[in-house]
Enzyme design. Structure first.
Site, PDB file in Angstrom:
ATOM      1  N   ARG A   1       2.263  16.785   3.035  1.00  0.00           N
ATOM      2  CA  ARG A   1       2.850  15.450   3.144  1.00  0.00           C
ATOM      3  C   ARG A   1       4.357  15.499   3.304  1.00  0.00           C
ATOM      4  O   ARG A   1       4.981  14.444   3.428  1.00  0.00           O
ATOM      5  CB  ARG A   1       2.525  14.673   1.873  1.00  0.00           C
TER       6      ARG A   1
ATOM      7  N   ARG B   1      -8.566   2.175  -7.622  1.00  0.00           N
ATOM      8  CA  ARG B   1      -7.400   2.990  -7.986  1.00  0.00           C
ATOM      9  C   ARG B   1      -6.267   2.098  -8.474  1.00  0.00           C
ATOM     10  O   ARG B   1      -6.011   1.046  -7.892  1.00  0.00           O
ATOM     11  CB  ARG B   1      -6.947   3.789  -6.762  1.00  0.00           C
TER      12      ARG B   1
ATOM     13  N   ARG C   1     -10.343  -1.485  -1.173  1.00  0.00           N
ATOM     14  CA  ARG C   1     -11.046  -0.214  -1.410  1.00  0.00           C
ATOM     15  C   ARG C   1     -11.627  -0.120  -2.817  1.00  0.00           C
ATOM     16  O   ARG C   1     -10.984  -0.470  -3.788  1.00  0.00           O
ATOM     17  CB  ARG C   1     -10.058   0.936  -1.188  1.00  0.00           C
TER      18      ARG C   1
ATOM     19  N   LYS D   1      -8.622   8.648   6.079  1.00  0.00           N
ATOM     20  CA  LYS D   1      -8.696  10.112   5.967  1.00  0.00           C
ATOM     21  C   LYS D   1      -9.883  10.564   5.117  1.00  0.00           C
ATOM     22  O   LYS D   1     -10.653  11.429   5.529  1.00  0.00           O
ATOM     23  CB  LYS D   1      -7.414  10.677   5.308  1.00  0.00           C
TER      24      LYS D   1
ATOM     25  N   ARG E   1       4.217   3.473  -0.774  1.00  0.00           N
ATOM     26  CA  ARG E   1       3.443   4.576  -0.191  1.00  0.00           C
ATOM     27  C   ARG E   1       3.636   4.631   1.319  1.00  0.00           C
ATOM     28  O   ARG E   1       3.715   5.711   1.911  1.00  0.00           O
ATOM     29  CB  ARG E   1       1.965   4.425  -0.557  1.00  0.00           C
TER      30      ARG E   1
END
Ligand code: ADP
Ligand code: ADP
Ligand code: ZN
Length: 218
Positions: free
Chosen positions: A91, A164, A130, A16, A175
């Site tokens: 969400r 993160r 990431r 995203k 998640r």
């Protein structure tokens, strides 16, 4: 208010943020990432940031009241007048309803909801690999998008990168569960309204961008 108003949806790590940034550059609208806003609140140690950190590190969702309030204030800022791409909001069903009432008060509507579809088993690798340039925020990946010259950001030549704290395999499971339980039910909601456009996110980044652009260029 004029411009294009889009929601980009999909599970954690589907791309995203990567796609929203590409589209922000290609079209003249602003990316509104609620995850980035929350991380900024954590860095500046605001009350919301302090509350949100524990919830985020557990891989759960921050309360609807906080999120709706945050987006409602952000949409009032002048840069949103040229259109926006919502990345990470709504969400939950309550957030989607909150968004509807905010937009109808402003007498505007969404143009489309883009779902970036990626199978769950691909997401763990996307997320655990990431990292981000600490200086300019450019996103990278250990396997899929390394900086061209090792250790230096392609965009700003910065040499510090960050990961993160919620990007670990354990938190990813919560998640993903939150996504399937609370966020995925929005897909039929938007489909019924005729807003939903599904894009295959399980291909190279540029191919995904091309597919999304095609959605808007007809
Ligand atoms: P999200 O915002 O949905 O959580 P990101 O855009 O941050 O996802 O992407 C997650 C990670 O996967 C990042 O490291 C990014 O560089 C990488 N990535 C994004 N899109 C792709 C893709 N199409 N193929 C491979 N890796 C990707
Ligand atoms: P992802 O890469 O999982 O898509 P984001 O950066 O969008 O991550 O969000 C990171 C975390 O911030 C989420 O796991 C959640 O705890 C919180 N968060 C972000 N947006 C929302 C939202 N709209 N509602 C509730 N919590 C949110
Ligand atoms: Zn950089």
């Amino acid at each position: 208010m004029s411009g294009t108003r889009i929601v980009i949806m999909g599970p954690p790590g589907c791309g995203k943020g990567t796609q929203a940034k590409q589209l922000e550059t290609a079209f003249s609208f602003v990316q509104l990432s609620t995850g980035d806003m929350l991380r900024a609140a954590i860095s500046s140690r605001t009350e919301i940031g302090l509350k949100a950190k524990t919830v985020m590190d557990a891989g759960q969702l921050v309360s609807d009241d906080i999120m709706i309030d945050m987006i409602s204030k952000r949409l009032d800022e002048p840069d949103c007048a040229n259109g926006f791409i919502l990345d990470g909001f709504p969400r939950t069903v309550a957030q989607a309803e909150g968004l509807e009432s905010m937009l109808s008060k402003k007498e505007i509507a969404l143009d489309a909801v883009v779902e970036v579809r990626v199978p769950d088993e691909k997401l763990v690798e996307r997320i655990t690999g990431r990292f981000t340039c600490s200086k300019c925020g450019e996103g990278y990946h250990d396997t899929f998008k390394k900086p061209i010259s090792e250790g230096a950001c392609d965009k700003c030549k910065g040499t510090e990168f960050s990961r993160r704290s919620d990007d670990n395999e354990e938190t990813v499971k919560s998640r993903l569960k939150a996504y399937h339980d609370q966020t995925a039910p929005l897909l039929p909601f938007y489909e019924e309204k005729g807003f939903l456009r599904v894009v295959d996110g399980d291909q190279g980044m540029d191919a995904v961008t091309t597919e999304i652009k095609r959605v808007f260029e007809g």
